[in-house]
Design an enzyme around this catalytic site. Structure first.
Site, short mmCIF file in Angstrom:
data_model
loop_
_atom_site.label_atom_id
_atom_site.label_comp_id
_atom_site.label_asym_id
_atom_site.label_seq_id
_atom_site.Cartn_x
_atom_site.Cartn_y
_atom_site.Cartn_z
N ARG A 63 0.82 -1.21 0.00
CA ARG A 63 0.00 0.00 0.00
C ARG A 63 0.86 1.27 0.00
O ARG A 63 0.50 2.27 -0.63
CB ARG A 63 -0.91 -0.03 1.23
CG ARG A 63 -2.00 1.04 1.21
CD ARG A 63 -3.11 0.65 2.15
NE ARG A 63 -4.13 1.68 2.21
CZ ARG A 63 -4.36 2.44 3.28
NH1 ARG A 63 -3.65 2.28 4.38
NH2 ARG A 63 -5.30 3.36 3.25
N HIS A 67 0.37 4.40 -2.58
CA HIS A 67 0.09 5.76 -2.13
C HIS A 67 1.23 6.71 -2.47
O HIS A 67 1.02 7.92 -2.58
CB HIS A 67 -0.19 5.77 -0.63
CG HIS A 67 -1.56 5.29 -0.28
ND1 HIS A 67 -2.39 5.94 0.61
CD2 HIS A 67 -2.28 4.23 -0.73
CE1 HIS A 67 -3.55 5.29 0.70
NE2 HIS A 67 -3.49 4.25 -0.10
N ASN A 97 -4.12 8.76 4.30
CA ASN A 97 -2.93 8.20 4.93
C ASN A 97 -2.94 8.25 6.46
O ASN A 97 -2.38 7.37 7.11
CB ASN A 97 -1.68 8.95 4.45
CG ASN A 97 -1.48 8.86 2.95
OD1 ASN A 97 -1.96 7.93 2.31
ND2 ASN A 97 -0.76 9.82 2.38
N HIS A 196 -6.35 -5.79 -2.84
CA HIS A 196 -7.19 -5.90 -1.65
C HIS A 196 -7.49 -7.35 -1.28
O HIS A 196 -8.29 -7.61 -0.39
CB HIS A 196 -8.48 -5.12 -1.84
CG HIS A 196 -8.30 -3.64 -1.71
ND1 HIS A 196 -9.33 -2.74 -1.81
CD2 HIS A 196 -7.18 -2.89 -1.48
CE1 HIS A 196 -8.86 -1.50 -1.66
NE2 HIS A 196 -7.56 -1.58 -1.47
#
Length: 322
Positions: A63, A67, A97, A196
């Site tokens: 992740r 990001h 975040n 996911h």
């Protein structure tokens, strides 16, 4: 004598060509082969150790790479801390975040090992790219060749972080738009959403879905409501993004969508009578197809606006500019 001169000229040309390729901004899996040949193995060993301590950290490292790349490109801006004086604001407190991203200490540990082995050579942005790949592989997913040679940004952009990172409440149109802005296709979007299949999300990310939506299995919703009451007292509790195999990288995520058991609204949007339905069905039935498309999309995402050549720097500490 003449033959020695020819060899010397040849070596000079090779060195010059190597320098040109670096300056020209080409990412290459062999970027550190001379200056830090053990870079990839050091990252892999640290990632494996971190996941062995906590399985969830693999999803967290993946992740971080997402990001990072979705905000001004893959430049490790997501790792920068706010400074104490308040003159520099990083991206860690952005809505997508804050109290959500994890794994910063693992990146610190990897960087420390690399600095000991080859000081000032391996960028934090490349660490994120390698750690994402190694996490997926360790948890049972596909591998891919990671192009290397990214450099680290001197700045961060909290406004862009609040703008460009897809929201868990996004509809399909918004998701397609978010990925298109980064040069990623519809196919890339559906494949990358498969990340996911590992990890967890906070109640705040899906509370609206489990109380207000109809495109959700009723027993699944009720179970989540017990974990995340409407009062909000457990807003920071977490639930697995994949209710069956949250620490194994597989196609179960897509199978869940077929049964209306996507945790996030943005997940279930991929299978809700939309143009994404057919691709979700293909991935739910074919691990090889999903793995191939996911790996290709990760390579593509890793090439979003990297800093190369003389741009940026190689940070000594991933949390602050040199």
């Amino acid at each position: 004598m003449a033959s020695n001169l020819v060899v010397l000229v040849f070596l000079v040309l090779i060195i010059a060509l190597s320098a040109f390729l670096k300056a020209d901004g080409k990412l290459s899996p062999k970027h550190y082969s001379c200056e830090c040949p053990k870079a990839s193995s050091i990252v892999e060993a640290e990632v494996r150790a971190a996941i062995q301590r906590e399985k969830r950290i693999g999803a967290s490292l993946l992740r971080l790479h997402f990001h990072d790349c979705f905000v001004n490109g893959c430049d490790a801006s997501v790792l920068l801390d706010d400074d104490i004086a308040g003159s520099f604001v990083g991206e860690k407190t952005a809505g997508p975040n804050n109290n959500s991203l994890r794994g910063f200490n693992v990146v610190d540990d990897i960087k420390a090992k690399l600095e000991k082995a080859c000081p000032g050579v391996v960028s934090c942005a490349d660490i994120l790219a390698l750690a994402a790949r190694d996490s997926v592989v360790y948890l049972g997913g596909p591998s891919w060749k990671v192009g290397l040679g990214r450099r680290d940004s001197l700045t961060a952009n909290i406004t862009a972080a609040n703008t460009f990172i897809p929201s868990p409440t996004s509809n399909l149109t918004a998701l397609v738009s978010s990925f298109a802005v980064q040069g990623l296709s519809f196919k890339d979007m559906v494949a990358l959403s498969g990340s996911h299949t590992i990890g967890r999300a906070r109640c705040t990310s899906f509370s609206t879905r489990i109380y207000n939506e109809s495109s959700i299995d009723s027993s699944f919703a009720k179970a989540l409501q017990r974990k995340c009451p409407l009062s909000g007292i457990n807003d920071n509790e977490v639930a697995p993004l994949d209710i069956r195999t949250s620490t194994h990288f597989d196609i179960q995520y897509y199978k869940n969508l077929l049964n209306k058991k996507g945790l996030l609204h943005s997940d279930q949007e991929l299978y809700n009578g939309t143009s994404a339905d057919s691709r979700v069905k293909k991935y739910a039935a074919d691990t090889t197809r999903f793995f191939k498309d996911f790996a290709r999309a990760m390579v593509k995402m890793g090439k979003i606006k990297p800093l190369t050549g003389s741009k940026g720097e190689i940070r000594i500490n991933c949390r602050k500019p040199n």
